[in-house]
Design an enzyme around this catalytic site. Structure first.
Site, PDB file in Angstrom:
ATOM      1  CB  CYS A 296       9.336   2.981   9.153  1.00 26.70           C
ATOM      2  SG  CYS A 296       8.775   3.671   7.595  1.00 26.70           S
TER       3      CYS A 296
HETATM    4  N1  LIG Z   1       8.965   7.945   5.197  1.00 25.21           N
HETATM    5  C1  LIG Z   1       9.458   6.742   5.032  1.00 25.21           C
HETATM    6  O1  LIG Z   1      10.654   6.539   5.133  1.00 25.21           O
HETATM    7  C2  LIG Z   1       8.573   5.565   4.686  1.00 25.21           C
HETATM    8  C3  LIG Z   1       9.158   4.416   4.162  1.00 25.21           C
HETATM    9  C4  LIG Z   1       8.374   3.345   3.837  1.00 25.21           C
HETATM   10  C5  LIG Z   1       6.992   3.415   4.045  1.00 25.21           C
HETATM   11  N2  LIG Z   1       6.426   4.541   4.568  1.00 25.21           N
HETATM   12  C6  LIG Z   1       4.972   4.557   4.719  1.00 25.21           C
HETATM   13  O2  LIG Z   1       4.421   5.328   3.660  1.00 25.21           O
HETATM   14  C7  LIG Z   1       3.257   6.030   4.107  1.00 25.21           C
HETATM   15  C8  LIG Z   1       3.422   7.520   3.861  1.00 25.21           C
HETATM   16  O3  LIG Z   1       4.515   7.985   4.620  1.00 25.21           O
HETATM   17  P1  LIG Z   1       5.274   9.347   4.289  1.00 25.21           P
HETATM   18  O4  LIG Z   1       6.543   9.291   5.057  1.00 25.21           O
HETATM   19  O5  LIG Z   1       5.300   9.619   2.830  1.00 25.21           O
HETATM   20  O6  LIG Z   1       4.281  10.396   4.982  1.00 25.21           O
HETATM   21  P2  LIG Z   1       4.317  12.006   4.806  1.00 25.21           P
HETATM   22  O7  LIG Z   1       3.703  12.542   6.035  1.00 25.21           O
HETATM   23  O8  LIG Z   1       5.663  12.447   4.390  1.00 25.21           O
HETATM   24  O9  LIG Z   1       3.348  12.251   3.567  1.00 25.21           O
HETATM   25  C9  LIG Z   1       2.010  11.933   3.590  1.00 25.21           C
HETATM   26  C10 LIG Z   1       1.257  12.941   2.751  1.00 25.21           C
HETATM   27  O10 LIG Z   1      -0.091  12.510   2.673  1.00 25.21           O
HETATM   28  C11 LIG Z   1      -0.929  13.663   2.750  1.00 25.21           C
HETATM   29  N3  LIG Z   1      -2.253  13.243   3.165  1.00 25.21           N
HETATM   30  C12 LIG Z   1      -2.738  12.959   4.394  1.00 25.21           C
HETATM   31  N4  LIG Z   1      -4.014  12.574   4.314  1.00 25.21           N
HETATM   32  C13 LIG Z   1      -4.370  12.615   3.019  1.00 25.21           C
HETATM   33  C14 LIG Z   1      -5.560  12.323   2.309  1.00 25.21           C
HETATM   34  N5  LIG Z   1      -6.658  11.901   2.935  1.00 25.21           N
HETATM   35  N6  LIG Z   1      -5.563  12.501   0.976  1.00 25.21           N
HETATM   36  C15 LIG Z   1      -4.443  12.935   0.334  1.00 25.21           C
HETATM   37  N7  LIG Z   1      -3.289  13.206   0.946  1.00 25.21           N
HETATM   38  C16 LIG Z   1      -3.243  13.044   2.281  1.00 25.21           C
HETATM   39  C17 LIG Z   1      -0.217  14.574   3.729  1.00 25.21           C
HETATM   40  O11 LIG Z   1      -0.639  15.919   3.558  1.00 25.21           O
HETATM   41  C18 LIG Z   1       1.251  14.354   3.332  1.00 25.21           C
HETATM   42  O12 LIG Z   1       1.656  15.262   2.340  1.00 25.21           O
HETATM   43  C19 LIG Z   1       3.089   5.645   5.566  1.00 25.21           C
HETATM   44  O13 LIG Z   1       2.230   4.551   5.663  1.00 25.21           O
HETATM   45  C20 LIG Z   1       4.484   5.226   5.984  1.00 25.21           C
HETATM   46  O14 LIG Z   1       4.467   4.323   7.051  1.00 25.21           O
HETATM   47  C21 LIG Z   1       7.197   5.632   4.874  1.00 25.21           C
END
Ligand SMILES: NC(=O)c1ccc[n+]([C@@H]2O[C@H](COP(=O)([O-])OP(=O)(O)OC[C@H]3O[C@@H](n4cnc5c(N)ncnc54)[C@H](O)[C@@H]3O)[C@@H](O)[C@H]2O)c1
Length: 459
Positions: A296
């Site tokens: 983030c």
């Molecule tokens: N991790 C955090 O602390 C956090 C906090 C707030 C917001 N976010 C936001 O949330 C979003 C997700 O982040 P995250 O940390 O969960 O990521 P992550 O990498 O942990 O998980 C993302 C998942 O999406 C899957 N994926 C990728 N492309 C895909 C598709 N086309 N169809 C289906 N699945 C798909 C991946 O295989 C993975 O399992 C991002 O935009 C991030 O900026 C993250």
């Protein structure tokens, strides 16, 4: 008996038809959300998507966690959780009671009432937003679209994504937002590993394309969080998330620069910040560190800066904070170098035990972690670096496989320098300070513990 209507009556009815249709779809979905019979698909089962899926499963909904990663799907279906915010026991319970299932088969979207998108939104090498995961997901949704569905984007993104990028894709399929498709943005705010604030305790900001979209999204989240904060548009919701993360990035940068100033003045920055934090209003403490990491803070501000370029507006706080925060790993290496030099040791050949490689305390997430850059550079300069991280048992760094070592008093005594990069709660800092020759503490983990003169170098 049917009544024949005049042509003007027919026209009036025709104009009213979308309104009736809208009310019909909205009330049908609202009823399903109310009695928890709405079927929910959550796309992306990572740090964000899995805890959200678990929250809806716990609330009594049937949830399908969709992911393109087949291996992850398999593990989740075995009841094994990879995120710190969902225990494997809870996941197994949801699997057993049928409220949760992971899948890579996107055709299930056709049966879903609610679709929530939680896929990654990283940066390209050029530092421009990489929105390709979101677009690939929307393509999948469009293939299985059905009238009356609620689609919510949660992935952090630039302002305007929902309205300008997602909505037209649905409209191309003949959908009418607020009539037969409900579209909203609601930013994810989860803080992985934070036991105090789980899904329920973190208010959810929600902004739909139309008031009906906002209403339905707010009703849905009201099932799993204590407070929903409705805003007037998806753009406001998108910007609120970016503002939160710019706020953190800028304040961390301020703390980092402040620590550099305090060093010049021969004062410990942590002591000053703690003193300032005794003010009960108008101040929120941020502390210096070895740099910023995770998915983030290092990334999201760039989404806003990129978008502003289209308005010929050059952001100033965002790049300045980035510059300061990115200079911190180099500063840490400099501190290690100087501390060894003071002991007539040089970095080349020195043995260094790095404690923690995750980007923050209590998690195993190494994405963008400054520890990786620091260890890599120390090794490049000839240091013999081992690492310990209870959350990261193995590490691939510069094509080299490294394994976490177990911290023991003997090991701590044997190395030239202990470098604290992540203040994991599992480390016993008291015994580390009791045994170490030299500690460079970038997290204030040993602050307040009894130490000998010059033994600990604080940031
Ligand atoms: N991790 C955090 O602390 C956090 C906090 C707030 C917001 N976010 C936001 O949330 C979003 C997700 O982040 P995250 O940390 O969960 O990521 P992550 O990498 O942990 O998980 C993302 C998942 O999406 C899957 N994926 C990728 N492309 C895909 C598709 N086309 N169809 C289906 N699945 C798909 C991946 O295989 C993975 O399992 C991002 O935009 C991030 O900026 C993250």
């Amino acid at each position: 008996m049917t009544e024949s209507k005049s042509s003007s009556e027919n026209e009036a009815l025709h104009e009213l038809a979308p309104a009736y249709e809208a009310i019909e779809y909205e009330s049908m979905l609202a009823a399903k959300i109310e009695d928890e019979s709405a079927r929910i698909s959550i796309i992306g089962q990572g740090y964000v998507g899995l805890p959200l899926a678990a929250a809806f499963s716990q609330a009594g909904f049937k949830v399908i966690g969709l992911d393109v990663d087949q291996e992850r799907v398999g593990t989740l279906n075995q009841g094994i959780s990879q995120t710190p915010d969902v225990s494997s026991e809870d996941l197994q319970r949801y699997r057993n009671d049928g409220s949760y299932q992971a899948s890579a088969d996107f055709s299930v979207l056709a049966e879903s009432d609610v679709i929530i998108i939680c896929v990654p939104t990283p940066l390209r090498k050029s530092k421009d937003p990489d929105i390709s995961y979101v677009l690939a997901t929307v393509d999948n949704i469009v293939k299985h679209l059905r009238a009356g569905q609620l689609v919510i984007l949660e992935s952090t993104t630039y302002p305007g994504t929902t309205q300008e990028l997602l909505l037209p894709r649905f409209e191309d399929e003949g959908c009418r937002a607020g009539v037969d498709l409900f579209l909203a943005f609601s930013p994810e705010r989860i803080d992985p590993g934070n036991r105090q604030f789980l899904v329920r305790q973190i208010p959810k900001v929600t902004g739909g394309i139309t008031p009906a979209c906002t209403r339905l999204a707010a009703q849905l989240y009201g099932k799993v969080v204590d407070r929903v904060f409705e805003v007037s548009s998806p753009k406001v919701a998108e910007l609120s998330k970016l503002y939160e993360n710019v706020f953190r990035s800028v304040n961390i940068a301020l703390a980092n620069e402040f620590s550099l100033m305090c060093r010049e003045l021969g004062v410990n920055s942590r002591e000053v910040i703690d003193a300032a934090a005794s003010k009960p209003f108008g101040f929120m403490p941020f502390y210096p560190g070895p740099g910023i990491g995770g998915h983030c803070i290092p990334i999201d501000p760039a989404y806003l800066a990129w978008k502003m370029k289209f308005s010929n507006y050059t952001t100033r706080f965002i790049p300045l904070a980035e510059e300061i925060n990115q200079s911190m790993p180099g500063h840490v290496i400099d501190l290690v170098n100087r501390a060894l030099n003071d002991r007539k040791r040089c970095l080349n050949g020195a043995s260094i035990l790095a404690l923690g490689v995750a980007y923050k305390r209590g998690v195993g997430d190494i994405r963008e972690s400054p520890a990786l850059q620091i260890i890599s550079e120390l090794k490049a300069q000839g240091a013999d670096v081992s690492y310990s991280d209870p959350h990261v048992p193995n590490l691939l760094l510069d094509d080299e496989h490294l394994a976490s070592v177990t911290v023991s008093d003997d090991l701590v005594r044997s190395v030239d320098c202990v470098l604290i990069l992540t203040d994991h709660p599992e480390f016993n800092y008291r015994s580390i300070v009791a045994c170490a020759n030299l500690i460079v503490d970038t997290r204030g983990a040993t602050w307040g513990l009894p130490r000998s003169a010059g033994q600990v170098v604080d940031l």
